[in-house]
Design a protein around this motif. Structure first.
Motif, PDB file in Angstrom:
ATOM      1  N   MET A 149       0.832  -1.204   0.000  1.00  0.00           N
ATOM      2  CA  MET A 149       0.000   0.000   0.000  1.00  0.00           C
ATOM      3  C   MET A 149       0.868   1.256   0.000  1.00  0.00           C
ATOM      4  N   ILE A 152       2.092   2.328  -3.479  1.00  0.00           N
ATOM      5  CA  ILE A 152       1.068   2.984  -4.296  1.00  0.00           C
ATOM      6  C   ILE A 152       0.708   4.361  -3.740  1.00  0.00           C
ATOM      7  N   LYS A 155       3.077   9.651  -4.477  1.00  0.00           N
ATOM      8  CA  LYS A 155       2.582  10.295  -5.706  1.00  0.00           C
ATOM      9  C   LYS A 155       3.638  10.227  -6.819  1.00  0.00           C
TER      10      LYS A 155
ATOM     11  N   ILE B  79       1.579   8.715   5.291  1.00  0.00           N
ATOM     12  CA  ILE B  79       0.928   7.931   4.243  1.00  0.00           C
ATOM     13  C   ILE B  79      -0.284   7.234   4.856  1.00  0.00           C
ATOM     14  N   ILE B  80      -1.435   7.336   4.203  1.00  0.00           N
ATOM     15  CA  ILE B  80      -2.623   6.633   4.705  1.00  0.00           C
ATOM     16  C   ILE B  80      -2.548   5.170   4.264  1.00  0.00           C
ATOM     17  N   LEU B  81      -2.623   4.247   5.213  1.00  0.00           N
ATOM     18  CA  LEU B  81      -2.469   2.831   4.886  1.00  0.00           C
ATOM     19  C   LEU B  81      -3.774   2.070   4.843  1.00  0.00           C
ATOM     20  N   MET B 149      -7.136  -0.846  -0.849  1.00  0.00           N
ATOM     21  CA  MET B 149      -6.131  -0.756  -1.916  1.00  0.00           C
ATOM     22  C   MET B 149      -6.780  -0.389  -3.249  1.00  0.00           C
ATOM     23  N   ILE B 152      -7.335   3.367  -3.747  1.00  0.00           N
ATOM     24  CA  ILE B 152      -6.127   4.116  -4.090  1.00  0.00           C
ATOM     25  C   ILE B 152      -5.635   3.763  -5.498  1.00  0.00           C
ATOM     26  N   SER B 153      -5.963   2.553  -5.961  1.00  0.00           N
ATOM     27  CA  SER B 153      -5.495   2.125  -7.286  1.00  0.00           C
ATOM     28  C   SER B 153      -6.153   2.897  -8.428  1.00  0.00           C
ATOM     29  N   HIS B 154      -7.350   3.449  -8.191  1.00  0.00           N
ATOM     30  CA  HIS B 154      -7.993   4.235  -9.247  1.00  0.00           C
ATOM     31  C   HIS B 154      -7.174   5.491  -9.520  1.00  0.00           C
ATOM     32  N   LYS B 155      -6.983   5.814 -10.796  1.00  0.00           N
ATOM     33  CA  LYS B 155      -6.243   7.036 -11.115  1.00  0.00           C
ATOM     34  C   LYS B 155      -7.130   8.258 -10.964  1.00  0.00           C
ATOM     35  N   ASN B 159     -13.397   8.537  -9.273  1.00  0.00           N
ATOM     36  CA  ASN B 159     -13.542   7.094  -9.033  1.00  0.00           C
ATOM     37  C   ASN B 159     -13.083   6.711  -7.634  1.00  0.00           C
ATOM     38  N   ARG B 160     -11.995   7.350  -7.160  1.00  0.00           N
ATOM     39  CA  ARG B 160     -11.523   7.067  -5.798  1.00  0.00           C
ATOM     40  C   ARG B 160     -12.586   7.445  -4.774  1.00  0.00           C
ATOM     41  N   GLY B 196      -5.962  10.991  -1.104  1.00  0.00           N
ATOM     42  CA  GLY B 196      -4.816  11.682  -1.702  1.00  0.00           C
ATOM     43  C   GLY B 196      -5.225  12.803  -2.637  1.00  0.00           C
ATOM     44  N   SER B 197      -6.201  13.613  -2.206  1.00  0.00           N
ATOM     45  CA  SER B 197      -6.643  14.732  -3.035  1.00  0.00           C
ATOM     46  C   SER B 197      -6.691  16.001  -2.177  1.00  0.00           C
TER      47      SER B 197
END
Lengths: 236, 236
Positions: A149, A152, A155, B79-81, B149, B152-155, B159-160, B196-197
C-alpha cells in the motif's frame, strides 16, 4: 491429468502441474501438511502464467517466486492489489460476484501449494501449533500488504519505483559482495504495471538510478548497492 | 489514572479512558475476553483523536466508529495505509524503527478495546474456538485491506471518491427508505486526505454527485440513493 484449471469457466492459462519435491524439506507449511497427512497439490508456474480464483475456497501458498494479485472487472479493467513472494498466501476465502474476479500472475517462475480451505480449518481444529503458526502468518501478511500500500501511496513514480525495488530486495534479495541482488527476472513493463506507470518512464528512472550508481544491472537482474543509502536518498 | 498514553514519548493526544459498557453484550471479542477473564481496557476516542503505536504489542479492536491508519516518517510525511471500521483491528505486532511509526486517527467518535498481544495468544492456546474466530477475522481483514487498496489504485479522483463512499456505505451504512445513510461525520478535508486529493476537488465532485441525484446530504451526512446504480455509473 496434465493441466490444472483453477476456474473451469474463466481460465486464461493452462498451468502445468508438476509435483515439486525440492522445497518440501524446508517449508513449514509442507511439514505441517505432511505430518497431518493433509491432501494438497504442488505445482509450478512459468513467467506470466495466470491463475484465476473467483468462486473457490482454496488456499494457495507460494513456496518460491513472485506474483501479482489483480482484481479484474467485467469491463476487463484490472487493478493490482498486492505483490506476493515466498511464504505469502492468496485465495483463502469465498469470492462470489458476477462483476469481478481475482487473478494472480507469476512475474517470474513460481512454485505453489494448493490446499482446500476446509482442510486448513480442520488442521487448525486438531493441531493447535498449526493454528498459532497460521495466525502469525496472517498477522505478517497484513504488514506485508501495508508495505505494498505504501508503494502505491507515493505520488511520485520515482518514489514508487524505489519503494518497490526496496520491497523486492527484502523479499527476493540475495546479499553479495557488491550489494543486494534481486533474483527476479522482472521486465520494465511489469514494473510499470505494478506501480501504475508506463514502460518508458520506468526505463528512464532505472537509467538514472544506474547513472547515479545506486543500482546496477547484471544479466537483466537488479543489484541495489546500498539499500539504506537508496532509501535515505529518496525518503528522508 | 484519567489518561491513556499509547506511547509515552510520542503521544500527540491524551485519550480519555472511559469504561464503555454498551457494546459488551454484542461484541464477540468482549464475550471471549470476559469468558476467559482476559485483562483488557475499553476506551473512547473523540473525532480527530490520535493513537500512536510504534513499539508496543497491543491489539486494538474497534467496537464502533471509523479510523484511518497512517505511517508517519521522520520527516513528518504521512501515508494513509488503511481505513478501519467496526470489528477491525490494528497494532497487532511488533514495530521497531527509528525511521517511522504508525498512528490511527478517529475520523468520527470511536470506541476501542485494547488487549496485550500475549494475552490474545494465550487465549488462542487455551480456547480453540477463539483461535478459529481470530483466523476468520484475520482472513476478513485481508479482504478489507484489498478493498482499501482498490480505492487508491484508481487514477481518477472521482472514481476514488465514489469507491470510498461505496466502501463506507458497506461498513457504516444504515438502510433507510431513501437509500443508504452513512452514519459518519466526515469532512471533505478528511475525505481528501484519505484518497490523496484536496478539499476543493472533493467539494466539487460531491456537488456533482448531489446534482445528478446519486447522493444527497442530510445534516452533513451522506445518503447514497442507490449504491448499485452509483457503482454501475462509474465502474462498468
Amino acid at each position: 491429468m496434465n493441466n490444472h484449471y483453477l476456474n473451469q469457466e474463466c481460465s486464461f492459462e493452462k498451468v502445468p502441474k508438476n509435483i515439486v519435491k525440492k522445497n518440501s524439506c524446508c517449508s513449514p507449511w509442507l511439514n505441517f501438511f505432511n505430518q497431518q497427512s493433509a491432501e494438497h497439490q504442488i505445482f509450478s508456474l512459468k513467467q506470466h502464467d495466470v491463475l484465476i480464483f473467483d468462486a473457490n475456497s482454496t488456499l494457495y501458498i507460494i513456496l518460491a517466486g513472485c506474483l501479482i494479485v489483480k482484481k479484474v472487472f467485467r469491463n476487463r479493467k484490472k487493478i493490482i492489489l498486492n505483490l506476493l513472494t515466498s511464504e505469502d498466501t492468496f485465495g483463502h476465502t469465498q469470492f462470489a460476484s458476477s462483476h469481478f474476479y481475482y487473478e494472480v500472475e507469476a512475474i517470474d517462475v513460481a512454485q505453489i501449494v494448493s490446499i482446500e480451505y476446509s482442510t486448513i480449518m480442520s488442521i487448525c481444529q486438531n493441531h493447535h501449533k498449526f493454528s498459532v503458526f497460521f495466525i502469525d502468518h496472517l498477522l505478517l501478511c497484513s504488514i506485508k500488504a501495508n508495505r505494498f500500500m505504501e508503494i502505491i501511496s507515493h505520488k511520485s513514480i520515482t518514489n514508487r519505483l524505489v519503494s518497490l525495488l526496496l520491497l523486492l530486495s527484502e523479499h527476493n534479495g540475495i546479499s553479495q559482495s557488491n550489494g543486494i541482488f534481486l533474483n527476479l527476472a522482472i521486465t520494465h513493463r511489469v514494473l510499470a504495471q505494478i506501480i501504475g506507470s508506463n514502460r518508458v518512464s520506468i526505463t528512464r528512472i532505472m537509467s538514472e538510478l544506474v547513472q547515479t550508481k545506486l543500482i546496477s544491472i547484471q544479466k537483466k537482474k537488479v543489484i541495489i548497492h546500498d539499500p539504506i543509502l537508496l532509501s535515505q536518498r529518496f525518503f528522508k
